[in-house]
Design a protein around this motif. Sequence first.
Motif, PDB file in Angstrom:
ATOM      1  N   ILE A 267      16.875 -59.616 -35.324  1.00 23.01           N
ATOM      2  CA  ILE A 267      15.603 -59.765 -34.296  1.00 23.01           C
ATOM      3  C   ILE A 267      16.154 -59.507 -32.996  1.00 23.01           C
TER       4      ILE A 267
ATOM      5  N   TRP B  50       6.557 -60.472 -29.187  1.00 22.73           N
ATOM      6  CA  TRP B  50       7.471 -61.179 -30.249  1.00 22.73           C
ATOM      7  C   TRP B  50       7.653 -62.655 -29.972  1.00 22.73           C
TER       8      TRP B  50
ATOM      9  N   LEU C 161      14.828 -56.783 -30.485  1.00 25.47           N
ATOM     10  CA  LEU C 161      14.516 -57.109 -29.069  1.00 25.47           C
ATOM     11  C   LEU C 161      15.133 -56.405 -27.879  1.00 25.47           C
TER      12      LEU C 161
END
Length: 163
Positions: free
Chosen positions: A24, A39, A28
């Motif tokens: 993640i 997100w 990002l």
Amino acid sequence: MPRFASRNRGPAIWLSLLLLLVLILATLWHLDPRVGRLWLNSARLACLTCLIALPLGTLLAAAIFKSDVPGRRAAALILVGMLFVPLYLVTGAWDAGFGIQGWHTLSTNPHLAHEPWLAGWRAAVWVHALAAVPWVVLIVGASLRAVEAEIEEDAATCAAPQK
């Protein structure tokens, strides 16, 4: 020996969670700032939803699956029925009752001087949490049923106050 005691999955779970977090964060890092905010908003919605749905669903699961409360079978049937209601219908029902032009909002405040009960983040978290409660009840209830009676009795005798 209990049948689940032979497997230690703790390190595998923590490793997979760490891998997911790294994935993640790497995603990002290379995204547009707007997508990064989306997100973060999604993560905020998920965390706030879990803060409401998990305790409420666990309490209902314990009441339905591990107690002799009258009406627990009816409650279980209602919760199973709620699993099949789409989220947009749940949202429409809550909006019709407590949204901007909901029956409760208009009956208590015909001139809309104040903000309605369900608006913005508060509405999103509430609707998602109450839509998730039947799933929590189902999952926690299934795990409560999987516990053997001997293990529960051992835990109850170990937790009893010593004199």
